[in-house]
Scaffold this motif. Structure first.
Motif, PDB file in Angstrom:
ATOM      1  N   ALA B  45      -4.983 -13.160   0.098  1.00  0.00           N
ATOM      2  CA  ALA B  45      -5.962 -12.136   0.484  1.00  0.00           C
ATOM      3  C   ALA B  45      -5.265 -10.965   1.176  1.00  0.00           C
ATOM      4  N   PHE B  46      -4.324 -11.266   2.081  1.00  0.00           N
ATOM      5  CA  PHE B  46      -3.614 -10.189   2.788  1.00  0.00           C
ATOM      6  C   PHE B  46      -2.734  -9.391   1.838  1.00  0.00           C
ATOM      7  N   VAL B  47      -2.057 -10.075   0.923  1.00  0.00           N
ATOM      8  CA  VAL B  47      -1.224  -9.361  -0.048  1.00  0.00           C
ATOM      9  C   VAL B  47      -2.111  -8.490  -0.936  1.00  0.00           C
ATOM     10  N   GLY B  48      -3.286  -9.015  -1.298  1.00  0.00           N
ATOM     11  CA  GLY B  48      -4.227  -8.237  -2.099  1.00  0.00           C
ATOM     12  C   GLY B  48      -4.659  -6.963  -1.376  1.00  0.00           C
ATOM     13  N   LEU B  49      -4.933  -7.110  -0.097  1.00  0.00           N
ATOM     14  CA  LEU B  49      -5.332  -5.942   0.698  1.00  0.00           C
ATOM     15  C   LEU B  49      -4.188  -4.933   0.770  1.00  0.00           C
ATOM     16  N   ALA B  50      -2.975  -5.443   0.986  1.00  0.00           N
ATOM     17  CA  ALA B  50      -1.813  -4.558   1.057  1.00  0.00           C
ATOM     18  C   ALA B  50      -1.624  -3.839  -0.277  1.00  0.00           C
ATOM     19  N   ALA B  51      -1.771  -4.577  -1.362  1.00  0.00           N
ATOM     20  CA  ALA B  51      -1.593  -3.980  -2.687  1.00  0.00           C
ATOM     21  C   ALA B  51      -2.632  -2.881  -2.912  1.00  0.00           C
ATOM     22  N   TYR B  52      -3.861  -3.142  -2.462  1.00  0.00           N
ATOM     23  CA  TYR B  52      -4.916  -2.149  -2.633  1.00  0.00           C
ATOM     24  C   TYR B  52      -4.596  -0.889  -1.836  1.00  0.00           C
ATOM     25  N   THR B  53      -4.180  -1.090  -0.575  1.00  0.00           N
ATOM     26  CA  THR B  53      -3.897   0.025   0.317  1.00  0.00           C
ATOM     27  C   THR B  53      -2.716   0.855  -0.179  1.00  0.00           C
ATOM     28  N   LEU B  54      -1.671   0.175  -0.645  1.00  0.00           N
ATOM     29  CA  LEU B  54      -0.438   0.879  -0.993  1.00  0.00           C
ATOM     30  C   LEU B  54      -0.419   1.412  -2.417  1.00  0.00           C
ATOM     31  N   LEU B  55      -1.018   0.656  -3.331  1.00  0.00           N
ATOM     32  CA  LEU B  55      -0.797   0.958  -4.744  1.00  0.00           C
ATOM     33  C   LEU B  55      -2.014   1.526  -5.466  1.00  0.00           C
ATOM     34  N   ALA B  56      -3.204   1.063  -5.097  1.00  0.00           N
ATOM     35  CA  ALA B  56      -4.368   1.375  -5.923  1.00  0.00           C
ATOM     36  C   ALA B  56      -4.961   2.733  -5.548  1.00  0.00           C
ATOM     37  N   PRO B  57      -5.592   3.373  -6.501  1.00  0.00           N
ATOM     38  CA  PRO B  57      -6.292   4.622  -6.181  1.00  0.00           C
ATOM     39  C   PRO B  57      -7.422   4.335  -5.201  1.00  0.00           C
ATOM     40  N   PRO B  58      -7.633   5.219  -4.220  1.00  0.00           N
ATOM     41  CA  PRO B  58      -8.610   4.947  -3.166  1.00  0.00           C
ATOM     42  C   PRO B  58     -10.017   4.679  -3.704  1.00  0.00           C
ATOM     43  N   ALA B  59     -10.338   5.246  -4.847  1.00  0.00           N
ATOM     44  CA  ALA B  59     -11.686   5.041  -5.381  1.00  0.00           C
ATOM     45  C   ALA B  59     -11.859   3.661  -5.984  1.00  0.00           C
ATOM     46  N   GLY B  60     -10.754   2.984  -6.189  1.00  0.00           N
ATOM     47  CA  GLY B  60     -10.837   1.649  -6.773  1.00  0.00           C
ATOM     48  C   GLY B  60     -11.028   1.698  -8.272  1.00  0.00           C
ATOM     49  N   GLY B  61     -11.752   0.754  -8.787  1.00  0.00           N
ATOM     50  CA  GLY B  61     -11.983   0.701 -10.235  1.00  0.00           C
ATOM     51  C   GLY B  61     -11.337  -0.516 -10.845  1.00  0.00           C
ATOM     52  N   TRP B  62     -11.521  -0.641 -12.155  1.00  0.00           N
ATOM     53  CA  TRP B  62     -11.075  -1.854 -12.849  1.00  0.00           C
ATOM     54  C   TRP B  62      -9.573  -2.020 -12.833  1.00  0.00           C
ATOM     55  N   VAL B  63      -8.858  -0.898 -13.032  1.00  0.00           N
ATOM     56  CA  VAL B  63      -7.403  -0.979 -13.023  1.00  0.00           C
ATOM     57  C   VAL B  63      -6.933  -1.475 -11.663  1.00  0.00           C
ATOM     58  N   ALA B  64      -7.549  -0.934 -10.611  1.00  0.00           N
ATOM     59  CA  ALA B  64      -7.179  -1.348  -9.259  1.00  0.00           C
ATOM     60  C   ALA B  64      -7.430  -2.835  -9.074  1.00  0.00           C
ATOM     61  N   LEU B  65      -8.549  -3.323  -9.589  1.00  0.00           N
ATOM     62  CA  LEU B  65      -8.886  -4.740  -9.438  1.00  0.00           C
ATOM     63  C   LEU B  65      -7.833  -5.625 -10.100  1.00  0.00           C
ATOM     64  N   VAL B  66      -7.483  -5.275 -11.340  1.00  0.00           N
ATOM     65  CA  VAL B  66      -6.494  -6.078 -12.060  1.00  0.00           C
ATOM     66  C   VAL B  66      -5.163  -6.044 -11.317  1.00  0.00           C
ATOM     67  N   LEU B  67      -4.798  -4.858 -10.841  1.00  0.00           N
ATOM     68  CA  LEU B  67      -3.537  -4.697 -10.114  1.00  0.00           C
ATOM     69  C   LEU B  67      -3.525  -5.560  -8.849  1.00  0.00           C
ATOM     70  N   VAL B  68      -4.600  -5.463  -8.060  1.00  0.00           N
ATOM     71  CA  VAL B  68      -4.690  -6.211  -6.808  1.00  0.00           C
ATOM     72  C   VAL B  68      -4.625  -7.710  -7.096  1.00  0.00           C
ATOM     73  N   LEU B  69      -5.363  -8.146  -8.113  1.00  0.00           N
ATOM     74  CA  LEU B  69      -5.355  -9.572  -8.457  1.00  0.00           C
ATOM     75  C   LEU B  69      -3.961 -10.032  -8.874  1.00  0.00           C
ATOM     76  N   LEU B  70      -3.311  -9.230  -9.737  1.00  0.00           N
ATOM     77  CA  LEU B  70      -2.001  -9.649 -10.233  1.00  0.00           C
ATOM     78  C   LEU B  70      -0.979  -9.751  -9.110  1.00  0.00           C
TER      79      LEU B  70
END
Lengths: 243, 298
Positions: B45-70
């Motif tokens: 969960a913490f790595v997922g949050l870090a991945a979201y904060t650092l890598l994903a576009p702030p608006a989120g979306g499907w690509v962000a979800l797949v990225l965070v999960l992976l």
């Protein structure tokens, strides 16, 4: 049937093994198997026969001594590596995978192989040797009868494409007619070029198919001769043949 | 109302199922309960949050979800491998209590490490994919719930395919049947065990992310409750049995949501029901719903 090729395939030198941390199960075993032979190891319950096979296949590492497979020392390597070198060990009680299908069991025998064509060919050959397994290929291993499980265990071992096939008590718990069939197949497998090391309590059967045999008593080899001589040896007759 | 609650139960249950699979896969092969599994979930969960904060576009979306999960699944899976190698493998031949205690030790180390070095606060976890309410006429459901449910189902389908059809999956089942004989077949059992921890850890990582999205926040000690509930689910379904873990997870999720919804003061007691189930199963049918009655493995 004398060995046509005298090359040593397996040699045990002064093997000691300890079972369950306390029992000194093997006390300096020396043994030689030549390519193409069927060698039997006979002995009573608790003599150390199963321990000897486990020591060769690496499941129970030797405390002391050398095990040479085609000249290479294998006493310190892991069971799966020994298996990949060409030693197939069919353990006591068959030990087929009960929740895998017959076909999956056979595939596990070929786990470390990458020659897809060869695997396919060996699978067809296994089904020729054991037609019942072809019929039951989709069935779970645990649903097979004892004789069928023994056939599956042997077929699975053959899928490893071994040079040396070690069988631990293949006749255990089987009806005489099934045992006949199993020993016929052992002879057939040997004719195809596999060297066989056969551990049996059923000494008469073992000696009838083997070319040479060793007698193991309380962890030591007490006798070694060709099978015919042992069959006629009064001591062996009294102790193991119930004469 | 009832149908909505049922669906809520399935959603929660799908998270429990993902976690329960990790317990059951490891137990199936090593006959040990990996009590560090809940912390692998938390780290995911913490790595997922870090991945979201650092890598994903702030608006989120499907690509962000797949990225965070992976990213979370990879990290948790690798963590599982490291834990097995350092804490369990050296104890493989030891008495069965030893790896269990080692697992509890790993669990304490991981939650304290996150407490000290990451955060001791409740951190808000993003929804990643913007949420909306979907009306089906007879019921209203949130898009988040649908997303969690189907993500879990997809992961379970992938696992099912892998275990049934691939060579490694078959080797996992062979090892679960008989570790020693698997070695005799030329299967490197240490590799298969490491692979099992990789898969179990990855599923826990995914569950950690989904759990974070579900509750909207994460904390260093978040693993405990879902961990223990998923353990209950695994026992309920029959520990060591893959289908049982999925079934147990869904049953437990439904039970928890129903009890919280329909019993007086149920929502305050919701965490108690899992433990009541655990005690009940252990008393009435310790082998679980789909578990076989096998004696001690020799």
């Amino acid at each position: 049937m004398p060995p046509t090729d005298n090359a040593l395939i397996l040699e045990l030198k002064n093997i000691h093994a300890v079972y369950g941390k306390k029992i000194h199960a093997l006390k300096g075993v020396n043994l030689k198997i030549h390519t193409g032979e069927i060698v039997a190891l006979i002995g009573s319950n608790g003599a150390g026969k199963t321990t000897l096979l486990k020591t060769i296949s690496g499941v129970l590492p030797a405390e002391q001594g050398d095990i040479l497979f085609k000249g290479r020392a294998i006493q310190n390597i892991k069971p799966h590596e020994i298996a990949c070198l060409g030693i197939a060990h069919v353990p006591e009680g068959r030990k087929i995978f009960p929740r895998l299908t017959v076909l999956e069991n056979l595939e596990m025998g070929a786990f470390s192989r990458v020659d897809a064509g060869g695997i396919e060919r060996d699978l067809r050959h296994a089904f020729e040797l054991f037609p019942i397994l072809k019929e039951r290929r989709g069935q779970l291993g645990g649903t097979l009868s004892g004789g069928e499980q023994q056939m599956l265990a042997m077929a699975r071992a053959l899928m490893m494409k071994p040079e040396l096939l070690m069988l631990d008590e293949p006749s255990m718990g089987l009806a005489p007619v099934i045992t006949d069939k199993i020993f016929e197949i052992i002879a057939a497998i040997n004719k195809e070029g596999k060297t066989v090391f056969l551990v049996e309590q059923n000494a008469r059967r073992a000696l009838s198919v083997a070319s040479r045999a060793y007698v193991l008593e309380t962890g030591q080899i007490v006798s070694e001769d060709n099978a015919q001589n042992l069959l006629n040896d009064p001591k062996v007759q009294e102790a193991y043949l119930g004469v | 109302m009832f149908i909505e609650q049922l669906f809520n139960g399935l959603v929660l249950g799908s998270i429990y199922s993902l976690i329960a699979l990790g317990y059951t896969l490891v137990y199936g092969i090593l006959m040990m309960i990996n009590f560090a599994h809940s912390e692998v979930l938390m780290v995911g969960a913490f790595v997922g949050l870090a991945a979201y904060t650092l890598l994903a576009p702030p608006a989120g979306g499907w690509v962000a979800l797949v990225l965070v999960l992976l990213v979370a699944m990879t990290a948790s899976g690798l963590l599982g491998i490291v834990i097995e190698k350092l804490a369990y493998r050296p104890l493989r031949q030891a008495a069965r209590l030893a790896p269990l205690i080692s697992a509890i030790g790993v669990s304490i180390i991981l939650s304290n490490a996150v407490f000290l070095w990451v955060s001791n606060q409740l951190l808000s976890f993003p929804k990643v994919v913007p949420e909306q309410s979907i009306s089906l006429g007879f019921m209203k459901i949130g898009s988040l719930q649908i997303l969690i449910f189907f993500t879990s189902l997809i992961l379970m389908a992938v696992l099912h395919f892998m275990v049934q059809k691939t060579k490694m999956g078959k080797a996992m089942r062979a090892c679960a049947d008989d570790l020693t004989t698997s070695g005799l077949m030329g299967i490197d059992v240490n590799k298969v065990i490491a692979f099992t921890f990789l898969i179990g850890g990855a599923l826990a990582g995914a569950a950690g992310v989904l759990n974070g999205m579900y509750y909207g926040s994460i904390k260093y000690n978040l693993g405990f409750l879902p961990g223990v509930k998923a353990f209950t689910a695994a026992v309920l379904g029959g520990i060591g049995n893959i289908a049982g873990a999925v079934l147990g997870g869904f049953l437990l999720g439904i039970l928890e949501v129903m009890a919280a919804g329909y019993l007086p003061n149920g929502s305050q007691w919701k965490d108690v029901f899992a433990f009541v189930v655990l005690i009940g199963v252990l008393l009435i049918r310790p082998s679980g719903i789909l578990g076989e009655r096998i004696a001690e493995k020799i």
